[in-house]
Design an enzyme around this catalytic site. Structure first.
Site, PDB file in Angstrom:
ATOM      1  N   GLU A 239      55.278  -7.234 -51.711  1.00  0.00           N
ATOM      2  CA  GLU A 239      54.209  -7.505 -52.676  1.00  0.00           C
ATOM      3  C   GLU A 239      54.790  -7.436 -54.080  1.00  0.00           C
ATOM      4  OE1 GLU A 239      50.802  -4.985 -52.131  1.00  0.00           O
ATOM      5  OE2 GLU A 239      50.967  -5.113 -49.957  1.00  0.00           O
ATOM      6  N   LYS A 241      55.124  -6.058 -57.711  1.00  0.00           N
ATOM      7  CA  LYS A 241      54.826  -4.749 -58.298  1.00  0.00           C
ATOM      8  C   LYS A 241      54.256  -4.991 -59.687  1.00  0.00           C
ATOM      9  CE  LYS A 241      56.696  -0.159 -59.115  1.00  0.00           C
ATOM     10  NZ  LYS A 241      56.137   0.051 -60.440  1.00  0.00           N
ATOM     11  N   ARG A 246      47.424   2.299 -61.956  1.00  0.00           N
ATOM     12  CA  ARG A 246      46.965   2.537 -60.596  1.00  0.00           C
ATOM     13  C   ARG A 246      45.500   2.968 -60.626  1.00  0.00           C
ATOM     14  NH1 ARG A 246      50.073   4.289 -56.044  1.00  0.00           N
ATOM     15  NH2 ARG A 246      48.834   3.868 -54.185  1.00  0.00           N
ATOM     16  N   ARG A 261      45.369   7.637 -61.295  1.00  0.00           N
ATOM     17  CA  ARG A 261      46.254   8.262 -60.307  1.00  0.00           C
ATOM     18  C   ARG A 261      46.246   9.781 -60.401  1.00  0.00           C
ATOM     19  NH1 ARG A 261      51.986   6.515 -60.184  1.00  0.00           N
ATOM     20  NH2 ARG A 261      52.345   8.568 -59.312  1.00  0.00           N
ATOM     21  N   GLU A 289      45.393  -1.867 -58.731  1.00  0.00           N
ATOM     22  CA  GLU A 289      45.905  -1.685 -60.089  1.00  0.00           C
ATOM     23  C   GLU A 289      45.001  -2.395 -61.083  1.00  0.00           C
ATOM     24  OE1 GLU A 289      49.109  -0.157 -60.158  1.00  0.00           O
ATOM     25  OE2 GLU A 289      50.120  -0.885 -61.951  1.00  0.00           O
ATOM     26  N   ARG A 420      55.040  10.741 -50.580  1.00  0.00           N
ATOM     27  CA  ARG A 420      56.047   9.805 -51.057  1.00  0.00           C
ATOM     28  C   ARG A 420      57.024   9.617 -49.909  1.00  0.00           C
ATOM     29  NH1 ARG A 420      57.747   8.642 -56.141  1.00  0.00           N
ATOM     30  NH2 ARG A 420      56.804  10.386 -57.162  1.00  0.00           N
ATOM     31  N   LYS A 426      59.983   0.919 -53.758  1.00  0.00           N
ATOM     32  CA  LYS A 426      59.840   0.085 -54.954  1.00  0.00           C
ATOM     33  C   LYS A 426      61.200  -0.429 -55.395  1.00  0.00           C
ATOM     34  CE  LYS A 426      59.590   4.298 -57.672  1.00  0.00           C
ATOM     35  NZ  LYS A 426      58.818   5.234 -58.451  1.00  0.00           N
TER      36      LYS A 426
HETATM   37  P1  AMP Z   1      56.146   3.967 -60.151  1.00  0.00           P
HETATM   38  O1  AMP Z   1      54.935   4.213 -61.015  1.00  0.00           O
HETATM   39  O2  AMP Z   1      57.265   3.344 -60.895  1.00  0.00           O
HETATM   40  O3  AMP Z   1      56.534   5.220 -59.388  1.00  0.00           O
HETATM   41  O4  AMP Z   1      55.738   2.904 -59.044  1.00  0.00           O
HETATM   42  C1  AMP Z   1      54.637   3.099 -58.226  1.00  0.00           C
HETATM   43  C2  AMP Z   1      53.435   2.394 -58.829  1.00  0.00           C
HETATM   44  O5  AMP Z   1      53.556   0.991 -58.736  1.00  0.00           O
HETATM   45  C3  AMP Z   1      52.154   2.643 -58.096  1.00  0.00           C
HETATM   46  O6  AMP Z   1      51.603   3.885 -58.449  1.00  0.00           O
HETATM   47  C4  AMP Z   1      51.274   1.493 -58.536  1.00  0.00           C
HETATM   48  O7  AMP Z   1      50.602   1.842 -59.724  1.00  0.00           O
HETATM   49  C5  AMP Z   1      52.266   0.410 -58.874  1.00  0.00           C
HETATM   50  N1  AMP Z   1      52.154  -0.803 -58.048  1.00  0.00           N
HETATM   51  C6  AMP Z   1      52.219  -2.044 -58.569  1.00  0.00           C
HETATM   52  N2  AMP Z   1      52.097  -2.971 -57.635  1.00  0.00           N
HETATM   53  C7  AMP Z   1      51.923  -2.335 -56.450  1.00  0.00           C
HETATM   54  C8  AMP Z   1      51.729  -2.774 -55.108  1.00  0.00           C
HETATM   55  N3  AMP Z   1      51.702  -4.073 -54.784  1.00  0.00           N
HETATM   56  N4  AMP Z   1      51.577  -1.823 -54.143  1.00  0.00           N
HETATM   57  C9  AMP Z   1      51.605  -0.508 -54.460  1.00  0.00           C
HETATM   58  N5  AMP Z   1      51.802  -0.032 -55.719  1.00  0.00           N
HETATM   59  C10 AMP Z   1      51.959  -0.932 -56.713  1.00  0.00           C
END
Ligand code: AMP
Length: 576
Positions: A239, A241, A246, A261, A289, A420, A426
């Site tokens: 998917e 990102k 969130r 979040r 999101e 986690r 990611k």
């Molecule tokens: P990070 O904030 O860098 O730890 O990355 C995780 C965050 O990516 C999640 O908390 C979401 O807010 C965001 N995110 C964006 N696109 C997606 C997706 N397709 N699936 C899940 N999380 C996503």
């Protein structure tokens, strides 16, 4: 409360998980219906249940102020004690004991008194009033009890207690199957409520309650496509990102609520999303999101930033930065019955234990009104990949659509709130970034000489239950951010040593780097080459920082795949 504090110390003193569980179980069994939920919430290092909208708002300065009222202890003495223990609660216990603080046992607070005072502190406005209330509580508490109270307040529950352990202790204490306790914990999202269900033998009755946000499923960083395919492959779900905020959406009847979040209700800031969700015919919970979006294009995060924290955005702002909801998951759902009604009064059937493929099918079946047709929703862009090349192509395409990178998911995975795991990985940049906690700051040089711009940061060592330093970087933040953070760090300094300040370990920064090296320079045993602060992560708390385990995994991956990485990194950089 004294018994709780002693238990916390005994649990901290052993590293053996089985012993921790037994100590906890023996203690939990002795508590009554009123005490049990309070004790377990405190054991997870929180003053209030996680999904509760309340927070005491107490930091180092307020604790120091309260201690000064209770005993003849100055801020510098407390700072010096912190330097010895690296633990706020141990420092408080130590200075109070040395000051001969010995209140009459008859007035000692119990768990309910402490919980009531925390509620009063939350409701009080202003640090002075909060400090007075805390001082009143600490004045009645012997040093050990005070240490326990501050343990909870500082959220720094350094006794190795993750929620999983408390759940295991509940299962043992009340002789219930661990799986049933875990499931209830997942659905209620409230360890206090779970404890009550375990005590009364009603775990099966746990339901997914609407308007009580669940913890979000988290993703682990992956350093490159090869690691992703190896961990989740061969065929993975890919998917985009999105670089937004969130958000969990709950709806039933005409009520719609949005949660951030950190589980706060942020509905008031996004009236267009609320309006778009109001007429829908089902009751349920979505994960997704909030994203700034106009005319088929994603707007940069900086636009969305103007909407953050605004409770009642003006019509101009709403027109300037329109926001949509990009959905990727459905956690609970009641579809309309033959009579058209979906309501079961505040609860929905959980879907989070279904595999992702099935949850996506349900999500697509909801026929959300899409932004491209004038509605307020989008579905996350989804494709599949079976090779590293396909993943890297998808990465480049996601970037071309102005998204941050990829979120790669195991199509068979269930939704695990608050975990986690490796179900979601990611893939953001040429190399992974890690989220670290700032533990020390220094004034900078040159044009940054008057501001605290050099940060020392740490990751979480879950085994030893402490923060371990991994590097130091000159802040890559904007001047305005540095100025704001300078003020914050000044107010949250614990002790000062020449240019260096030890600060409250609560600010999370995302750190980019070139390579991870083994090194004795930092407590983690690792160092980063060319570390730079990519961004402040004020949306994350210290518990969400990356772990030493993740760093070790990234280091090992880099060792084995270094050459491949250089090529992958260069290709991705070129694609951007
Ligand atoms: P990070 O904030 O860098 O730890 O990355 C995780 C965050 O990516 C999640 O908390 C979401 O807010 C965001 N995110 C964006 N696109 C997606 C997706 N397709 N699936 C899940 N999380 C996503």
């Amino acid at each position: 409360m004294r018994r709780w504090s002693e238990l916390a110390e005994r649990v901290a003193a052993t590293t053996r998980t089985s012993e921790k569980t037994s100590l906890l179980a023996d203690y939990l069994r002795t508590l009554d219906a009123d005490e049990l939920p309070i004790a377990v919430v405190f054991l997870t290092g929180r003053a209030f249940p996680e999904a509760d909208q309340r927070a005491t708002g107490i930091g180092w300065a307020t604790i120091a102020n309260a201690i000064a009222q209770v005993a003849d202890v100055g801020r510098a003495d407390l700072g010096a004690a912190y330097d010895r223990f690296s633990d706020i609660s141990a420092a408080v216990g130590d200075v109070l004991a040395k000051a001969g603080h010995a209140p009459d046992e008859a007035g000692a607070p119990d768990l309910k008194d402490v919980a009531a005072t925390f509620a009063a502190i939350e409701a009080a406005s202003g640090p002075a009033r909060k400090a007075d209330l805390l001082a009143g509580l600490l004045a009645r508490s012997d040093p050990r009890t005070a240490r326990g109270i501050v343990r909870v307040l500082s959220g720094e529950l350094r006794i190795g207690l993750r929620e999983g352990l408390v759940e295991a202790a509940l299962a043992k204490a009340f002789d219930r199957p661990l799986d049933a306790v875990k499931r209830a914990g997942m659905l209620t999202g409230d360890i206090g409520r779970t404890a009550e269900l375990a005590r009364t033998g009603t775990l099966e009755g746990a339901e997914l309650a609407l308007f009580h946000p669940l913890k979000f499923m988290l993703a682990s960083p992956a350093e490159d496509a090869a690691e992703i395919i190896q961990r989740l492959g061969p065929t993975v779900w890919v998917e985009d990102k999105y670089d937004g905020i969130r958000c969990q959406l709950h709806r039933e009847g005409t009520t719609v609520r949005l949660y951030s979040r950190d589980l706060h209700d942020i509905s008031a800031g996004y009236p267009e999303v609320i309006r778009a969700a109001e007429p829908l015919p089902w009751a349920g919970i979505l994960d997704g999101e909030l994203l700034a979006w106009r005319d088929g294009t994603v707007l940069p995060f900086i636009s969305l930033q103007t909407r953050l924290g605004r409770k009642d955005p003006s019509a101009e702002l709403l027109a300037e930065v329109p926001v949509i909801y990009v959905a990727w998951d459905v956690l609970g759902l009641d579809q309309p019955g033959p009579d058209g009604a979906a309501d079961r009064d505040g609860v929905v059937a959980p879907t989070l234990e279904l595999p992702l493929t099935e949850r996506r099918r349900l999500l697509e079946g909801l026929a959300l009104p899409l932004a491209e047709d004038g509605g307020g929703f989008a579905l996350s862009h989804l494709s599949t990949a079976a090779s590293t090349d396909a993943l890297e192509d998808a990465f480049a395409e996601a970037r071309a659509r102005r998204n941050e990178g990829l979120m790669v998911k195991d199509p068979t995975s269930i939704y695990s709130p608050g975990r986690r795991g490796y179900g979601w990985l990611k893939m953001k940049k040429a190399l992974a970034t890690i989220d670290c906690v700032v533990v020390g700051v220094e004034v900078g040089h040159g044009k940054r000489h008057g501001v605290l711009s050099d940060y020392t940061f740490a990751v979480r060592d879950e085994g030893r239950d402490q923060l371990v330093t991994i590097g130091k970087a000159y802040s890559g933040l904007t001047d305005a951010e540095i100025a704001t953070m300078t003020r914050w760090f000044e107010e949250h300094t614990i002790s000062q040593h020449g240019r260096y300040r030890v600060v409250e370990p609560t600010v999370v920064v995302e750190v980019a780097f070139d390579v991870i090296l083994r090194s004795n320079r930092h407590k983690s045993g690792f160092a980063l080459r060319f570390p730079r602060i990519a961004q402040l992560r004020l949306d994350k708390d210290a518990r969400e920082a990356d772990t030493l385990e993740t760093v070790t995994r990234l280091y090992e991956g880099l060792q084995s795949g270094a050459e491949h990485l250089v090529t992958a990194g260069a290709r991705k950089a070129a694609a951007r």
